[in-house]
Design an enzyme around this catalytic site. Sequence first.
Site, short mmCIF file in Angstrom:
data_model
loop_
_atom_site.label_atom_id
_atom_site.label_comp_id
_atom_site.label_asym_id
_atom_site.label_seq_id
_atom_site.Cartn_x
_atom_site.Cartn_y
_atom_site.Cartn_z
N PRO A 180 0.79 -1.23 0.00
CA PRO A 180 0.00 0.00 0.00
C PRO A 180 0.83 1.29 0.00
O PRO A 180 1.84 1.39 0.68
CB PRO A 180 -0.83 -0.10 1.29
CG PRO A 180 -0.18 -1.15 2.10
CD PRO A 180 0.50 -2.08 1.14
N ASN A 181 0.33 2.21 -0.80
CA ASN A 181 0.86 3.58 -0.94
C ASN A 181 2.13 3.67 -1.77
O ASN A 181 2.57 4.77 -2.09
CB ASN A 181 1.07 4.23 0.45
CG ASN A 181 -0.23 4.35 1.20
OD1 ASN A 181 -1.20 4.89 0.68
ND2 ASN A 181 -0.29 3.81 2.40
N ARG B 248 5.60 12.02 -3.41
CA ARG B 248 5.58 12.65 -2.10
C ARG B 248 6.72 12.07 -1.26
O ARG B 248 7.22 11.00 -1.55
CB ARG B 248 4.25 12.38 -1.39
CG ARG B 248 3.06 12.95 -2.13
CD ARG B 248 1.88 13.11 -1.23
NE ARG B 248 2.26 13.86 -0.03
CZ ARG B 248 1.48 13.93 1.06
NH1 ARG B 248 0.34 13.30 1.11
NH2 ARG B 248 1.88 14.62 2.11
N TYR C 62 11.68 8.43 0.57
CA TYR C 62 11.52 7.35 -0.40
C TYR C 62 12.17 7.62 -1.76
O TYR C 62 12.11 6.77 -2.64
CB TYR C 62 10.02 7.05 -0.59
CG TYR C 62 9.36 6.60 0.71
CD1 TYR C 62 9.75 5.42 1.33
CD2 TYR C 62 8.37 7.36 1.31
CE1 TYR C 62 9.18 5.01 2.52
CE2 TYR C 62 7.78 6.96 2.50
CZ TYR C 62 8.19 5.79 3.10
OH TYR C 62 7.62 5.39 4.29
N ASN D 108 7.97 -5.69 -1.25
CA ASN D 108 7.94 -4.61 -0.28
C ASN D 108 6.49 -4.53 0.20
O ASN D 108 5.64 -3.94 -0.47
CB ASN D 108 8.37 -3.28 -0.90
CG ASN D 108 8.42 -2.17 0.15
OD1 ASN D 108 7.87 -2.32 1.25
ND2 ASN D 108 9.06 -1.07 -0.18
N ALA E 5 3.32 -0.98 4.73
CA ALA E 5 2.82 -1.01 6.12
C ALA E 5 2.35 -2.40 6.54
O ALA E 5 2.37 -2.73 7.73
CB ALA E 5 1.71 0.01 6.28
N GLU F 189 12.85 -9.57 0.82
CA GLU F 189 12.03 -8.46 1.34
C GLU F 189 12.82 -7.16 1.17
O GLU F 189 14.01 -7.11 1.52
CB GLU F 189 11.76 -8.72 2.83
CG GLU F 189 10.97 -7.61 3.53
CD GLU F 189 10.74 -7.91 5.02
OE1 GLU F 189 11.18 -8.99 5.51
OE2 GLU F 189 10.12 -7.06 5.68
N HIS G 81 12.84 -2.93 1.84
CA HIS G 81 12.30 -1.67 2.36
C HIS G 81 13.19 -0.55 1.84
O HIS G 81 14.42 -0.63 1.96
CB HIS G 81 12.27 -1.67 3.89
CG HIS G 81 11.34 -2.70 4.42
ND1 HIS G 81 9.98 -2.54 4.38
CD2 HIS G 81 11.58 -3.93 4.93
CE1 HIS G 81 9.42 -3.63 4.87
NE2 HIS G 81 10.36 -4.49 5.19
N ARG H 223 13.66 4.18 12.14
CA ARG H 223 12.41 4.93 12.17
C ARG H 223 11.61 4.58 13.43
O ARG H 223 12.16 4.07 14.40
CB ARG H 223 11.64 4.67 10.86
CG ARG H 223 12.45 5.11 9.63
CD ARG H 223 11.68 4.92 8.36
NE ARG H 223 10.52 5.80 8.31
CZ ARG H 223 9.56 5.71 7.38
NH1 ARG H 223 9.66 4.80 6.42
NH2 ARG H 223 8.53 6.54 7.40
O1 CA2 Z 1 10.69 1.73 3.59
C1 CA2 Z 1 9.83 1.08 3.01
O2 CA2 Z 1 9.93 0.66 1.87
C2 CA2 Z 1 8.48 0.85 3.72
O3 CA2 Z 1 8.07 -0.50 3.42
C3 CA2 Z 1 7.52 1.85 3.13
C4 CA2 Z 1 6.15 1.86 3.81
C5 CA2 Z 1 6.28 1.92 5.32
O4 CA2 Z 1 5.00 1.77 5.92
C6 CA2 Z 1 7.22 0.85 5.87
O5 CA2 Z 1 7.33 1.03 7.26
C7 CA2 Z 1 8.58 0.97 5.23
C8 CA2 Z 1 5.32 3.05 3.33
C9 CA2 Z 1 5.14 3.14 1.86
C10 CA2 Z 1 4.55 4.47 1.54
O6 CA2 Z 1 5.09 4.90 0.32
C11 CA2 Z 1 4.97 6.20 -0.01
C12 CA2 Z 1 5.77 6.65 -1.03
C13 CA2 Z 1 5.72 7.96 -1.41
C14 CA2 Z 1 4.85 8.83 -0.78
C15 CA2 Z 1 4.05 8.39 0.24
C16 CA2 Z 1 4.09 7.07 0.63
#
Ligand code: CA2
Length: 145
Positions: free
Chosen positions: A11-12, A19, A24, A75, A78, A99, A101, A108
């Site tokens: 997700p996301n 963003r 990221y 990946n 969340a 996996e 991240h 974090r």
């Molecule tokens: O660091 C990572 O790849 C995470 O898997 C990313 C997740 C986060 O919940 C994990 O703790 C770590 C969040 C992905 C959200 O991705 C976005 C990318 C750009 C803008 C907003 C959100």
Amino acid sequence: MNARILILNGPNLNLLGQRQPEIYGAETLDDVIASCRRLGDELDLEIEAAQSNHEGELVERIHAARGTVAGIIINPAAYSHTSIAILDALNAFDGKVIEVHISNIHKRESFRHHSYVSARADGIIAGCGTEGYRLALRRLASILS
Ligand code: CA2
């Protein structure tokens, strides 16, 4: 025949590059997948890619990979920190699992420090930015050869 690799994003991650570039990076998900396809050509790996914001769809995608895909780069975003369903689906998959991240989850918030998926992963890459996907692909090429 080239081994098939599934790159699965949770997700996301469809918002990648749009963003929070300080966390990221600037690459979009399309950029990441395109670069993995180019690298896959070099490594003789065929790339499939999927992203979903829904836990059940990710589970279904892992089921569909059974018997058809040699390795999964995942990946779970969340869902890493919450989803026993994704862990169970990966446990029913016979191939290799890496996996990824993008951020270093251990630097974090404490709720990001534990990932259910890590118990199944053959390798884990965190904090290497979006390059982590390419590193994971190289690792799969190495362990599948
Ligand atoms: O660091 C990572 O790849 C995470 O898997 C990313 C997740 C986060 O919940 C994990 O703790 C770590 C969040 C992905 C959200 O991705 C976005 C990318 C750009 C803008 C907003 C959100």
